[in-house]
Design a protein around this motif. Structure first.
Motif, PDB file in Angstrom:
ATOM      1  N   PHE B   6      -0.873   5.641   4.117  1.00 47.28           N
ATOM      2  CA  PHE B   6      -1.634   5.564   2.888  1.00 47.28           C
ATOM      3  C   PHE B   6      -1.737   6.835   2.089  1.00 47.28           C
ATOM      4  CE2 PHE B   6      -4.087   2.261   5.773  1.00 47.28           C
ATOM      5  CZ  PHE B   6      -3.941   1.330   4.787  1.00 47.28           C
ATOM      6  N   ARG B   7      -1.535   8.187   2.501  1.00 47.84           N
ATOM      7  CA  ARG B   7      -1.248   9.116   1.584  1.00 47.84           C
ATOM      8  C   ARG B   7       0.164   8.742   0.743  1.00 47.84           C
ATOM      9  NH1 ARG B   7       0.043  13.588   4.669  1.00 47.84           N
ATOM     10  NH2 ARG B   7       2.039  13.771   3.987  1.00 47.84           N
ATOM     11  N   LYS B   8       1.170   8.351   1.504  1.00 47.86           N
ATOM     12  CA  LYS B   8       2.362   8.044   0.480  1.00 47.86           C
ATOM     13  C   LYS B   8       2.075   6.906  -0.519  1.00 47.86           C
ATOM     14  CE  LYS B   8       5.315  11.030   2.062  1.00 47.86           C
ATOM     15  NZ  LYS B   8       6.297  11.724   1.285  1.00 47.86           N
ATOM     16  N   PHE B   9       1.256   5.931   0.199  1.00 42.90           N
ATOM     17  CA  PHE B   9       1.166   4.653  -0.829  1.00 42.90           C
ATOM     18  C   PHE B   9       0.175   4.927  -2.136  1.00 42.90           C
ATOM     19  CE2 PHE B   9       0.638  -0.104   0.176  1.00 42.90           C
ATOM     20  CZ  PHE B   9       0.447  -0.300  -1.154  1.00 42.90           C
ATOM     21  N   ASN B  10      -0.552   5.788  -1.583  1.00 36.21           N
ATOM     22  CA  ASN B  10      -1.512   6.366  -2.888  1.00 36.21           C
ATOM     23  C   ASN B  10      -0.975   7.088  -3.807  1.00 36.21           C
ATOM     24  OD1 ASN B  10      -4.480   4.985  -2.864  1.00 36.21           O
ATOM     25  ND2 ASN B  10      -3.993   5.740  -0.722  1.00 36.21           N
ATOM     26  N   ILE B  13       0.953   4.399  -5.927  1.00 32.13           N
ATOM     27  CA  ILE B  13      -0.230   3.362  -6.531  1.00 32.13           C
ATOM     28  C   ILE B  13      -1.341   3.585  -5.788  1.00 32.13           C
ATOM     29  CG2 ILE B  13      -0.704   0.847  -7.029  1.00 32.13           C
ATOM     30  CD1 ILE B  13       2.143   0.380  -5.578  1.00 32.13           C
ATOM     31  N   ALA B  14      -2.558   3.914  -6.512  1.00 33.02           N
ATOM     32  CA  ALA B  14      -3.921   4.020  -5.961  1.00 33.02           C
ATOM     33  C   ALA B  14      -4.597   2.702  -5.347  1.00 33.02           C
ATOM     34  CB  ALA B  14      -4.594   4.740  -7.145  1.00 33.02           C
ATOM     35  N   LEU B  15      -5.025   2.919  -4.221  1.00 33.60           N
ATOM     36  CA  LEU B  15      -5.679   1.796  -3.724  1.00 33.60           C
ATOM     37  C   LEU B  15      -7.050   1.930  -3.462  1.00 33.60           C
ATOM     38  CD1 LEU B  15      -3.247   1.475  -0.322  1.00 33.60           C
ATOM     39  CD2 LEU B  15      -3.695  -0.222  -2.239  1.00 33.60           C
ATOM     40  N   THR B  16      -7.752   0.967  -3.601  1.00 31.42           N
ATOM     41  CA  THR B  16      -9.266   0.810  -3.538  1.00 31.42           C
ATOM     42  C   THR B  16      -9.682   0.961  -2.187  1.00 31.42           C
ATOM     43  OG1 THR B  16      -9.529  -1.588  -3.452  1.00 31.42           O
ATOM     44  CG2 THR B  16      -9.755  -0.576  -5.511  1.00 31.42           C
ATOM     45  N   ARG B  17     -10.849   1.407  -1.615  1.00 34.40           N
ATOM     46  CA  ARG B  17     -11.372   1.391  -0.172  1.00 34.40           C
ATOM     47  C   ARG B  17     -11.110   0.116   0.529  1.00 34.40           C
ATOM     48  NH1 ARG B  17     -14.688   4.701   2.693  1.00 34.40           N
ATOM     49  NH2 ARG B  17     -13.648   5.932   1.548  1.00 34.40           N
ATOM     50  N   ALA B  73      14.618   9.291   9.452  1.00 34.63           N
ATOM     51  CA  ALA B  73      13.283   9.370   8.794  1.00 34.63           C
ATOM     52  C   ALA B  73      12.127  10.149   9.587  1.00 34.63           C
ATOM     53  CB  ALA B  73      12.806   7.815   9.177  1.00 34.63           C
ATOM     54  N   LEU B  74      11.959  11.226   8.626  1.00 35.69           N
ATOM     55  CA  LEU B  74      10.889  11.918   9.157  1.00 35.69           C
ATOM     56  C   LEU B  74       9.611  11.644   8.733  1.00 35.69           C
ATOM     57  CD1 LEU B  74      12.581  15.265   7.982  1.00 35.69           C
ATOM     58  CD2 LEU B  74      12.737  14.136  10.083  1.00 35.69           C
ATOM     59  N   GLU B  75       8.449  12.335   8.813  1.00 39.80           N
ATOM     60  CA  GLU B  75       7.067  11.999   8.562  1.00 39.80           C
ATOM     61  C   GLU B  75       6.871  11.207   6.764  1.00 39.80           C
ATOM     62  OE1 GLU B  75       7.520  14.706   9.990  1.00 39.80           O
ATOM     63  OE2 GLU B  75       6.617  14.681  11.931  1.00 39.80           O
ATOM     64  N   GLY B  76       6.440  10.233   7.076  1.00 41.28           N
ATOM     65  CA  GLY B  76       6.127   9.534   5.454  1.00 41.28           C
ATOM     66  C   GLY B  76       7.378   8.619   5.240  1.00 41.28           C
ATOM     67  N   TRP B  77       8.498   8.699   6.005  1.00 46.74           N
ATOM     68  CA  TRP B  77       9.640   8.015   5.494  1.00 46.74           C
ATOM     69  C   TRP B  77       9.618   6.530   6.229  1.00 46.74           C
ATOM     70  CZ3 TRP B  77      15.264  10.894   5.245  1.00 46.74           C
ATOM     71  CH2 TRP B  77      14.956  11.935   4.298  1.00 46.74           C
ATOM     72  N   THR B  78      10.408   5.780   5.645  1.00 48.42           N
ATOM     73  CA  THR B  78      10.218   4.315   5.979  1.00 48.42           C
ATOM     74  C   THR B  78      11.891   4.124   6.756  1.00 48.42           C
ATOM     75  OG1 THR B  78       9.066   3.721   4.518  1.00 48.42           O
ATOM     76  CG2 THR B  78       9.746   1.910   5.435  1.00 48.42           C
ATOM     77  N   ILE B  79      12.012   3.347   7.859  1.00 48.22           N
ATOM     78  CA  ILE B  79      13.156   3.135   8.481  1.00 48.22           C
ATOM     79  C   ILE B  79      13.070   1.717   9.048  1.00 48.22           C
ATOM     80  CG2 ILE B  79      12.614   3.912  10.579  1.00 48.22           C
ATOM     81  CD1 ILE B  79      15.525   5.346  10.656  1.00 48.22           C
ATOM     82  N   LYS B 120      -0.711  -5.030  -5.073  1.00 45.00           N
ATOM     83  CA  LYS B 120      -0.054  -3.424  -5.253  1.00 45.00           C
ATOM     84  C   LYS B 120       0.732  -3.096  -3.963  1.00 45.00           C
ATOM     85  CE  LYS B 120      -4.320  -1.406  -7.051  1.00 45.00           C
ATOM     86  NZ  LYS B 120      -5.566  -0.762  -6.964  1.00 45.00           N
ATOM     87  N   TYR B 121       0.694  -3.974  -2.898  1.00 48.97           N
ATOM     88  CA  TYR B 121       1.680  -3.834  -1.847  1.00 48.97           C
ATOM     89  C   TYR B 121       3.125  -4.186  -2.184  1.00 48.97           C
ATOM     90  CZ  TYR B 121       4.111  -4.804   2.713  1.00 48.97           C
ATOM     91  OH  TYR B 121       4.839  -4.547   3.791  1.00 48.97           O
ATOM     92  N   GLU B 122       3.263  -5.169  -2.996  1.00 49.88           N
ATOM     93  CA  GLU B 122       4.507  -5.820  -3.333  1.00 49.88           C
ATOM     94  C   GLU B 122       5.027  -4.777  -4.298  1.00 49.88           C
ATOM     95  OE1 GLU B 122       4.812  -9.631  -5.600  1.00 49.88           O
ATOM     96  OE2 GLU B 122       6.705  -9.897  -4.743  1.00 49.88           O
ATOM     97  N   THR B 123       4.178  -4.143  -5.309  1.00 48.75           N
ATOM     98  CA  THR B 123       4.594  -3.374  -6.115  1.00 48.75           C
ATOM     99  C   THR B 123       5.298  -2.067  -5.327  1.00 48.75           C
ATOM    100  OG1 THR B 123       2.924  -3.948  -7.502  1.00 48.75           O
ATOM    101  CG2 THR B 123       4.157  -1.975  -8.138  1.00 48.75           C
ATOM    102  N   TYR B 124       4.414  -1.481  -4.210  1.00 48.47           N
ATOM    103  CA  TYR B 124       4.798  -0.489  -3.460  1.00 48.47           C
ATOM    104  C   TYR B 124       6.173  -0.723  -2.622  1.00 48.47           C
ATOM    105  CZ  TYR B 124       4.518   3.455   0.009  1.00 48.47           C
ATOM    106  OH  TYR B 124       4.815   4.443   0.724  1.00 48.47           O
TER     107      TYR B 124
END
Lengths: 242, 193
Positions: B6-10, B13-17, B73-79, B120-124
């Motif tokens: 969620f840190r990487k996501f935000n 793009i900022a997400l609401t709760r 892939a390290l922390e925060g990376w996607t694989i 926002k997920y699609e955008t991310y």
């Protein structure tokens, strides 16, 4: 050979000339309540497949004894005892709750966060103390109650109509015992069907999770018949058809 | 369990709760121990994988059965094996854990549902794909146009954490070199300083 490779925050890979398949990645299965009669039967049965088993029991030494027993029969079995049900469930792809109905609520709380989106197998039958009725209301079942407790997991009913002794005797009176499955997620049911086959039973897809009500009543009936006719806890259901 | 995701996501793009809670419902938390597989060649890639903790590597096996590493892939990376994931066809990649890992997995069904439910997920995901494609282009250009010394320096500059954390023989495999050749390359760089 690779025509291009890449790295970055998302590893994007483009390859050509697919090579032949070597082997599949193992699926990790957590069995919670692994040293009970059904739990240990499932553990022994599934250790023969290409599965990695994580066994949890309240008493770690009993789980370790079971691991030793499984490995003495099959040295290549990938099986391990774990101290914490949440850690076992966190590592797992599939979680089997081999505990009595009355213990499911507390365990569900412990594993809820790490069981998200995972297949959870409900084997419990909500029997009353005298084994002549179910404690759940007629409009629900143990499996549906578990699904409510784990709303983002994929609960599948299975193995509830098979006795513990059946796991060592999957053919009774010349007939392969049926194991009925009920679940709302098609992929999850297919996954559990694979486990049922590995255990040596014939999987029968019975329907959605609500069909668990019937399956749990079938278990109650089989238990009653076993007591009445002294089947010595070696009995099962078989649908005969053309 | 999902902090890094969620840190990487935000960051993008900022997400609401409420959006975070909705997305969380579709995520699969998974622990993987060192050397365990997430994916083996020939299986269908069932998940997009985000590393919360630990390190992963993706590789193919050459005709001699040696690993040829195609990504880390390290922390925060996607694989993941993107083609296998999108088309749900057998993967050409193997992916395993370099260290004990905590992962966040997104299944194809969850991915499709999130695209439908959370714009926002699609955008991310589009941003991730675009970044990955740009990185792929850059890496291809580097491999084609630069000397080995320059390639190694570029790798150091772009991904210092990978070079620090991953054994040199794996860096060599990633660069398509033998460990001995990489050692000579590093030696030449050091001697020119």
């Amino acid at each position: 050979m690779p025509v291009s490779i890449g790295d970055g925050p998302f590893v994007l890979v483009v390859l050509c000339n697919q090579t032949s398949k070597i082997m599949s990645a193992k699926q990790t299965i957590a069995i919670i309540g692994a040293t009970g009669s059904i739990g240990s039967g499932i553990a022994r049965s599934l250790a023969g497949g290409s599965n990695r088993l994580l066994l949890f029991a309240k008493q770690l030494d009993k789980a370790e004894t079971l691991v030793g027993e499984i490995k003495s029969r099959n040295a290549s079995a990938d099986v391990e005892a774990l101290e914490c049900p949440a850690n076992a469930a966190w590592e797992a792809d599939i979680i089997i709750l081999a505990v009595p109905y009355g213990a499911e609520r507390e365990l569900a709380e412990k594993i809820k966060a790490v069981a998200n989106q995972k297949v959870v197998i409900s084997i419990a039958n909500p029997l009353n103390a005298t084994y002549n009725g179910l404690v759940t209301p007629p409009d629900t079942s143990a499996a549906e109650t578990l699904q409510q407790l784990l709303p983002h997991s994929k609960v599948v009913k299975a193995f509830n109509t098979t006795f513990a002794a059946d796991f060592a005797n999957t053919v009774i009176a010349g007939k392969q015992v049926d194991t009925f499955l009920a679940g709302d997620d098609e992929n999850a049911v297919a996954t559990v069907s694979g486990l049922v086959k590995t255990a040596g039973f014939n999987p029968v897809m019975a329907g959605g999770l609500a069909v668990s009500r019937t399956l749990e009543s079938m278990a109650l009936l089989l238990i009653s018949l076993n007591i009445k006719y002294n089947y010595n806890w070696l009995a099962g259901w078989k649908v005969l058809h053309q | 369990m999902y902090e890094v995701f969620f840190r990487k996501f935000n960051e993008k793009i900022a997400l609401t709760r409420e959006e975070e809670e909705l997305i969380k419902q579709y995520l699969t938390p998974k622990k993987l121990r060192r050397k365990q597989y997430l994916l083996q060649e020939g299986d269908v890639c069932k998940y997009i994988c985000i590393v919360e903790k630990g390190a992963m590597k993706a590789y193919v096996l050459n005709e001699s059965g040696d690993e040829r590493i195609v990504g880390f892939a390290l922390e925060g990376w996607t694989i993941g094996d993107l083609s296998s994931f999108i088309k749900q066809e057998p993967a050409t990649l193997n992916i395993d854990a370099l260290e004990d890992c905590e992962l966040v997995l997104i299944s194809k069904a969850a991915h499709d549902e999130l695209i439908r439910l959370v714009p926002k997920y699609e955008t991310y995901i589009r941003i991730l794909m675009t970044d990955a494609y740009m990185a792929l282009q850059k890496r291809t250009a580097i491999m084609i146009s630069m000397s080995l010394e320059e390639q190694y320096k570029a790798l150091l500059e772009m991904y210092p954490a990978v070079v620090q954390r991953v054994p040199q023989h794996m860096i060599a495999s990633f660069m398509g070199l033998t460990p001995e050749t990489l050692s000579r390359v590093r030696g030449r760089i050091t001697s020119r300083k």
